[in-house]
Structure formats: C-alpha cells, structure tokens
Scaffold this motif. Structure first.
Motif, short mmCIF file in Angstrom:
data_model
loop_
_atom_site.label_atom_id
_atom_site.label_comp_id
_atom_site.label_asym_id
_atom_site.label_seq_id
_atom_site.Cartn_x
_atom_site.Cartn_y
_atom_site.Cartn_z
N LEU A 281 0.82 -1.21 0.00
CA LEU A 281 0.00 0.00 0.00
C LEU A 281 0.86 1.26 0.00
N THR A 282 2.10 1.14 0.49
CA THR A 282 2.99 2.30 0.50
C THR A 282 3.17 2.84 -0.91
N THR A 283 3.21 1.91 -1.87
CA THR A 283 3.46 2.36 -3.25
C THR A 283 2.20 2.89 -3.94
N VAL A 288 0.72 11.87 0.78
CA VAL A 288 0.38 13.07 1.57
C VAL A 288 -1.04 12.89 2.11
N GLN A 289 -1.35 13.66 3.14
CA GLN A 289 -2.67 13.54 3.74
C GLN A 289 -3.70 14.22 2.83
N PRO A 295 -1.15 9.34 6.00
CA PRO A 295 -0.90 8.16 5.17
C PRO A 295 -0.51 6.92 5.96
N ALA A 296 0.32 7.05 7.01
CA ALA A 296 0.75 5.86 7.76
C ALA A 296 -0.45 5.23 8.45
N TYR A 297 -1.30 6.06 9.02
CA TYR A 297 -2.49 5.52 9.68
C TYR A 297 -3.39 4.80 8.67
N ALA A 301 -4.57 1.01 8.87
CA ALA A 301 -6.02 0.77 9.00
C ALA A 301 -6.51 -0.12 7.86
N ALA A 302 -5.96 0.07 6.64
CA ALA A 302 -6.40 -0.75 5.50
C ALA A 302 -6.04 -2.22 5.74
N ALA A 303 -4.83 -2.47 6.30
CA ALA A 303 -4.43 -3.85 6.58
C ALA A 303 -5.36 -4.47 7.63
#
Ligand SMILES: Cc1cc2nc3c(=O)[nH]c(=O)nc-3n(C[C@H](O)[C@H](O)[C@H](O)COP(=O)(O)OP(=O)(O)OC[C@H]3O[C@@H](n4cnc5c(N)ncnc54)[C@H](O)[C@@H]3O)c2cc1C
Length: 313
Positions: A281-283, A288-289, A295-297, A301-303
């Motif tokens: 998902l990082t890619t 940016v928010q 983005p990290a949250y 949360a998606a995982a």
C-alpha cells in the motif's frame, strides 16, 4: 462566465435521445448528488446536461440465474431493498451517504462520481483565495507532496465492492452497446480528472459464478452517515477452477486511491498473511494527507480492515 453557470439542460424523453446527446458532449445527469454540487462549486462551468433518470430501460433490475443486471439509473435506495440484489450489495448500498441522498443517488452515478479533494470540492471563492490547483488550471496540487501530482481520490464504496465481484459495464453509443470490465473503466496510471465514460452507462452486470460466499467489504469513515469513505475495500473468495488450483482472493480498494483498483495478486493469495500489505500500500496509497487521516495511519487501517473482512465468514 459566472462560476456555477451551466449550458443546456435537456430532459431526455427516451434512451436514443439521451445516447445522442451524450455523443454530442452532454453529461448525463442522474440523481445529481455528485454532478450538481460540482456545477454549483464552479468546477464544470458551461457544461450541458441531459437528465436520464426517467428512462425506464436503464432503471430496471433483471436476474436470469447466470447474471444479475442492474440498470445504471436504479437508485441506491431501491437497490438496497430489491429482492434480486444479493445481501452484500444491498448492505453496501445502505452504507453509502445518508437515506435522503440514497433516494436520488444512482448506481451509475456512484461508479462514475468524480475524484474528490478537500481543496477542490470547495466554493469558488474559497478556492480563489488559495489560488488554482492542478484540476482548476493551476500549476500545483494544494494538498502538498509532489506539487505537480493531483492527489484527489474517487471514494466510491460500490466501485470497490463491484470490482471484487468482477462486474461488467454496458455502455451505449449510436453504434450499439459495448461491454467492458469495471476494472478497465478506471485509469491506472492517469492522475485524477473527470472520467471520460465511453458512452451512456446502461447497466452493470454481475456474474453469478466465481466468488464464493459473496463479497465482504469494509469502510473507514469518520461517522457512519453522510461522510465519504477514507478507506473502502472489498474481498471476494474465488472458487478454484479445479482441485489442483489453489483458492484465491480478489481484493479491491477505492478510497483513498485516485481511482478504484484491484490489488496485485501477490497480496490476494490465500495464505491469510497480510504482512506484505502495508508495504504494497505504501506504493499505491497517497504519500500526503488527502483526507482526515495521515498516510501511515491509512495504510495500517487498511491492513486491519482487510484482515477483518477476510476473517468474517
Ligand atoms: C454527502 C455525500 C456523502 C456521500 N457518501 C458516500 C459514501 O459514503 N460512499 C460512496 O460510495 N459514495 C458516497 N457519496 C457519493 C454518492 O453515492 C454519489 O454522489 C452518487 O451515487 C452519484 O449518483 P448520482 O445519480 O447522483 O450521479 P450524478 O451526480 O447524476 O452523476 C455523477 C457522475 O456520473 C455521471 N453519470 C451518471 N449516470 C451516468 C450514466 N448512466 N452514464 C454515464 N455517466 C453517468 C455523470 O455525468 C456525473 O459525471 C456521497 C455523496 C454525498 C453528496
């Protein structure tokens, strides 16, 4: 031209007239819950609209045992109570927006709604104070990050759900109907812009075979009513073609991506191990928010949502 002004508005008397006007460049106006706010915000100045809600051929639900055919102009309120519509789709319709919006909002409009951004979907004067962004003729994205990359996101829950269901779309032009996969509708590599639909969307076709146990979906929203999803994802368990092929999953995500998409097969294997998901998902998630959460949250949360969806029987 005054911000918010529209060109022509024609109420189509039949399907052929609507198809012809769309070919001339008119935008289909269904429930108007996405299109009319974009007009009044001054994002579509001078656009001509053809109202399609009263056309019976595109407002029907039909089931022939093999496939389910949903008219593009069926409202989400009607879909949510229709006996031929599977429970997972009825429930997803009920999770969209609010009861009032669902009585106007249509299936086609939901799939074709424009990407949104908290800097773009604002009144003209608010936007003018900040200066134009990439979508409104400026040179930078107001959300930050890579300034020359638009970070708007299409936030359709039903797009994620129907991508997981491997849905097809039938579009009409004067040359006749064309059917494409929902997956191919959404541009993979293009920055968000208003989608150029290849004609008038007449129906959404859901194959009955292939996915076991229906589609499981999850959304992250600030409140359970009204708010657009910050994350919307859906999972389908695919029946093995033979006893020698392993079971697999189709995993689809819409928000917060520019366009809804299926995740790569590497994270849709059947192992139940999602340690590689956050990395993947990082890619593809925005760096940016662009909404309420950073983005990290969102990646974490998606995982979590994906594990929850997969483990729900
Ligand atoms: C407050 C609010 C909250 C919301 N929350 C959610 C949410 O939680 N989850 C979610 O998924 N969505 C959400 N939405 C989006 C909502 O579901 C869509 O606005 C709605 O489904 C659009 O349908 P419509 O019939 O009103 O489309 P319209 O506004 O009429 O059209 C939308 C777009 O689709 C095009 N279009 C429509 N029909 C066709 C057709 N047959 N052929 C070709 N093009 C067509 C139009 O030209 C336009 O570009 C929310 C909207 C609002 C206003």
């Amino acid at each position: 031209m005054k911000p918010g002004a529209i060109g022509n508005l024609v109420v189509a008397t039949d399907l052929a007239e609507a198809v012809g006007l769309v070919e001339e460049g008119f935008l289909p106006l269904a429930g108007g819950t996405d299109l009319i706010p974009r007009c009044t915000l001054g994002l579509l100045d001078g656009v001509s609209l053809v109202h399609i809600s009263g056309i019976p051929e595109i407002a029907m639900v039909a089931c022939d045992g093999e496939t389910l055919s949903l008219g593009s102009a069926v409202t989400l309120a009607d879909l949510s109570v229709h006996p031929s519509v599977p429970a997972w789709l009825r429930a997803a319709c009920l999770r969209v927006a609010s009861a009032g919006i669902r009585t106007a909002a249509t299936l086609g409009g939901n799939l074709l709604q424009a990407p949104r951004c908290r800097f773009l979907n604002r009144p003209f004067f608010w936007r003018s104070a900040h200066g134009a962004c990439l979508r409104t003729g400026g040179a930078i994205c107001r959300a930050g990050g890579d300034a020359d990359e638009c970070h708007a996101s299409q936030r359709s829950l039903l797009a994620a759900v129907l991508l997981a269901a491997d849905a097809r779309l039938e579009f009409l032009t004067s040359r006749g109907p064309t059917t494409i996969t929902l997956e191919s509708l959404y541009p993979r590599d293009l920055a968000p812009a208003d989608l150029q639909a290849p004609g008038l969307l007449s129906r959404v076709i859901i194959p009955n075979s292939g996915s076991k146990g229906g589609i499981r979906w999850e959304v992250l929203t600030r409140r359970t009513s009204i708010d657009y999803p910050e994350i919307a994802l859906a999972v389908a368990e695919i029946s093995p073609v033979s006893k020698h092929t392993p079971p697999a999953r189709r995993i689809a995500v819409s928000a917060p991506l520019p366009w809804p998409r299926l995740l790569p097969p590497t994270i849709s294997d059947s192992s139940g191990d999602f340690t590689d998901l956050e990395e993947a998902l990082t890619t593809i998630f925005p760096s940016v928010q662009t909404g309420l959460y950073d983005p990290a949250y969102l990646r974490h949360a998606a995982a979590v949502l994906l594990q929850r969806a997969v483990r729900r029987s």
